[in-house]
Design a protein around this motif. Sequence first.
Motif, short mmCIF file in Angstrom:
data_model
loop_
_atom_site.label_atom_id
_atom_site.label_comp_id
_atom_site.label_asym_id
_atom_site.label_seq_id
_atom_site.Cartn_x
_atom_site.Cartn_y
_atom_site.Cartn_z
N PHE A 110 0.83 -1.20 0.00
CA PHE A 110 0.00 0.00 0.00
C PHE A 110 0.87 1.25 0.00
CE2 PHE A 110 0.51 -1.38 4.44
CZ PHE A 110 1.03 -0.24 5.03
N ILE A 111 0.25 2.37 -0.38
CA ILE A 111 0.87 3.68 -0.33
C ILE A 111 -0.09 4.64 0.35
CG2 ILE A 111 2.31 3.33 -2.37
CD1 ILE A 111 0.25 4.90 -3.98
N GLY A 112 0.43 5.80 0.81
CA GLY A 112 -0.46 6.73 1.47
C GLY A 112 0.20 8.06 1.76
N LEU A 113 -0.60 8.98 2.29
CA LEU A 113 -0.16 10.30 2.71
C LEU A 113 -0.65 10.54 4.13
CD1 LEU A 113 -1.01 12.43 -0.46
CD2 LEU A 113 1.29 11.88 0.37
N GLU A 114 0.24 11.09 4.96
CA GLU A 114 -0.09 11.39 6.34
C GLU A 114 0.12 12.88 6.60
OE1 GLU A 114 2.55 9.78 9.25
OE2 GLU A 114 1.01 9.78 10.83
N SER A 115 -0.95 13.57 6.98
CA SER A 115 -0.92 15.00 7.25
C SER A 115 -1.25 15.25 8.71
CB SER A 115 -1.91 15.74 6.36
OG SER A 115 -2.10 17.08 6.79
N THR A 116 -0.46 16.09 9.36
CA THR A 116 -0.74 16.40 10.76
C THR A 116 -2.04 17.19 10.90
OG1 THR A 116 0.63 18.39 10.56
CG2 THR A 116 1.69 16.39 11.40
N GLN A 117 -2.45 17.87 9.85
CA GLN A 117 -3.65 18.70 9.90
C GLN A 117 -4.89 17.98 9.39
OE1 GLN A 117 -3.29 22.37 7.74
NE2 GLN A 117 -5.33 23.11 8.34
N PHE A 118 -4.73 17.16 8.33
CA PHE A 118 -5.89 16.58 7.67
C PHE A 118 -6.05 15.08 7.90
CE2 PHE A 118 -4.65 20.30 5.10
CZ PHE A 118 -5.82 21.05 5.24
N GLY A 119 -5.07 14.40 8.48
CA GLY A 119 -5.18 12.97 8.73
C GLY A 119 -4.43 12.14 7.71
N THR A 120 -4.77 10.85 7.65
CA THR A 120 -4.05 9.88 6.83
C THR A 120 -4.98 9.23 5.83
OG1 THR A 120 -2.53 9.40 8.66
CG2 THR A 120 -2.67 7.77 6.88
N VAL A 121 -4.53 9.14 4.58
CA VAL A 121 -5.25 8.40 3.55
C VAL A 121 -4.30 7.38 2.95
CG1 VAL A 121 -4.70 10.10 1.74
CG2 VAL A 121 -6.68 8.60 1.48
N MET A 122 -4.80 6.17 2.69
CA MET A 122 -3.96 5.10 2.13
C MET A 122 -4.77 4.24 1.19
SD MET A 122 -3.52 3.10 5.76
CE MET A 122 -2.63 1.67 5.12
N ALA A 123 -4.08 3.60 0.26
CA ALA A 123 -4.76 2.78 -0.74
C ALA A 123 -3.91 1.57 -1.07
CB ALA A 123 -5.03 3.60 -2.01
N GLY A 124 -4.59 0.45 -1.37
CA GLY A 124 -3.89 -0.77 -1.76
C GLY A 124 -4.36 -1.97 -0.98
N ASN A 125 -3.41 -2.76 -0.50
CA ASN A 125 -3.66 -4.03 0.15
C ASN A 125 -3.19 -3.93 1.60
OD1 ASN A 125 -3.71 -6.76 0.95
ND2 ASN A 125 -1.77 -7.20 -0.06
N PHE A 126 -4.13 -3.74 2.53
CA PHE A 126 -3.77 -3.58 3.93
C PHE A 126 -4.87 -4.19 4.81
CE2 PHE A 126 -5.57 0.29 2.18
CZ PHE A 126 -6.65 0.55 3.01
N ASP A 127 -4.60 -4.26 6.13
CA ASP A 127 -5.51 -4.90 7.07
C ASP A 127 -6.81 -4.11 7.22
OD1 ASP A 127 -3.65 -6.83 7.50
OD2 ASP A 127 -2.98 -6.07 9.44
N SER A 128 -7.84 -4.81 7.63
CA SER A 128 -9.13 -4.20 7.95
C SER A 128 -8.96 -3.16 9.06
CB SER A 128 -10.12 -5.28 8.39
OG SER A 128 -11.18 -4.73 9.14
N PHE A 129 -9.41 -1.93 8.82
CA PHE A 129 -9.38 -0.91 9.87
C PHE A 129 -10.25 -1.31 11.05
CE2 PHE A 129 -8.17 3.19 7.34
CZ PHE A 129 -6.93 2.63 7.08
N ASP A 155 -8.51 -9.92 7.49
CA ASP A 155 -9.02 -10.09 6.13
C ASP A 155 -10.46 -9.59 5.97
OD1 ASP A 155 -6.68 -11.27 5.37
OD2 ASP A 155 -7.39 -13.32 5.63
N LEU A 156 -11.10 -9.14 7.03
CA LEU A 156 -12.51 -8.81 6.98
C LEU A 156 -12.77 -7.61 6.08
CD1 LEU A 156 -15.31 -9.50 8.10
CD2 LEU A 156 -14.87 -7.86 9.92
N GLN A 157 -13.28 -7.87 4.86
CA GLN A 157 -13.55 -6.84 3.86
C GLN A 157 -12.33 -5.94 3.67
OE1 GLN A 157 -15.94 -7.22 2.04
NE2 GLN A 157 -17.50 -8.32 3.16
N ALA A 158 -11.17 -6.55 3.52
CA ALA A 158 -9.93 -5.81 3.37
C ALA A 158 -8.96 -6.63 2.53
CB ALA A 158 -9.33 -5.50 4.75
N ARG A 159 -7.66 -6.30 2.65
CA ARG A 159 -6.60 -7.00 1.95
C ARG A 159 -6.78 -6.92 0.43
NH1 ARG A 159 -3.68 -10.72 5.07
NH2 ARG A 159 -3.17 -9.70 7.04
N GLY A 160 -6.66 -5.73 -0.12
CA GLY A 160 -6.67 -5.58 -1.57
C GLY A 160 -7.77 -4.68 -2.07
N ASP A 161 -7.43 -3.87 -3.09
CA ASP A 161 -8.41 -2.98 -3.75
C ASP A 161 -9.15 -2.14 -2.73
OD1 ASP A 161 -7.67 -4.06 -6.21
OD2 ASP A 161 -9.19 -5.63 -6.09
#
Length: 375
Positions: A110-129, A155-161
């Motif tokens: 996965f890749i993402g951006l982390e902002s101290t002001q606006f929060g974190t956004v990420m996309a790809g294959n990662f664990d269920s939040f 894996d619950l509705q996660a891990r990819g796309d």
Amino acid sequence: MKKTLLATAIAGALGVTAAAQAATVYDQDGTRLDINGRIAMGISGGGHQDVQPGEDKAGGTEFRDVYSRLGISMSHQIDPALRAFGRVEWRFKGDERDQSGGFAEVRHSFIGLESTQFGTVMAGNFDSFYSSRVMSPFDVYIDRGYEFAAGEGSDLQARGDSIGYITPNLQGFQAFLMAKHYTGNGLPETGEDRSSVLNVQGGVTYQWEGLRLAAGFVQDRDDNALSARGTRHRYDSRDLRGVDENIYGATVSYAFNDQFSARLGYETQDTNDSAIDAGGAVEDYSGFSTWGLGATYSLGQLAFNADVYRVRPDNEENRTAWALGSYYKLSNNFDVFAELHRADQGDITVSTADGVSVDENSDNLFWLLGARYHF
């Protein structure tokens, strides 16, 4: 804040060891590259057994790999308030020769951006939040013993796309939202709907001193696109599609001091009565409710876990499951462990060669002994 709040999942004792021991390959001008992983070996036995005639044997003693992995983390500080990051991680079988390419699974990418002001956004294959931010206080076992998150864990509705967003920390409060996309492209035409599906999950956490509260939900749709893709996210794993009812969960954890923390959790999903009334199988559309109570005690290099669950499937008998774990760090890089788990799944009925039906215990006590080297 008590430091063992993060250690509710043995993070302080074991879980973050790999990250803490990561080797920095490059760190210059705000760009960093780290390599980390672990090699884990163990011996296990018992647990649920497939004892029906013709089924593969399970539950016997086995020398095995215990989730060895290799990961690469990268980040770049774009400016003081904005950081870009990425990670890729592979699983490999470390207990035997593998001539198929070595790696068994791309666990994260996965890749993402982390902002101290606006929060974190990420996309790809990662664990269920939902699993990692709501039910995480109970995800403390290396192998078995985690009965929440509908039995699917990360894996619950996660891990990819998937794409996810986490707000900044607002005086202890954080909210999250995540969506997993299932495309209908490439599915054969059968006259049924082949539209894309988007399953959403979200929730909120609050942390103050030693107290941590979390609550969230996960959509669990019943859709042909999910079924055709072979997605496994049902509670009992017998159906490839969802119940079409949301899963809801909440946890409370509290660190009494730097050695002892306790946790309480609840998770539920309604039965889809309309689907059953329309002819759907009861076992495919039944919901459940689960209570969990557990604790972690750590003393220097030694840590213990103990958890008990009351699981109430709507279409099966209630069961009381429990798990115990013990972990010892010989060094920052090397630890040994022992775990026990009893799922309390009861007996199953099988037919003998002469046609007589008998009950056999399919749920022996599962045990695991092993060691891990982190790098």
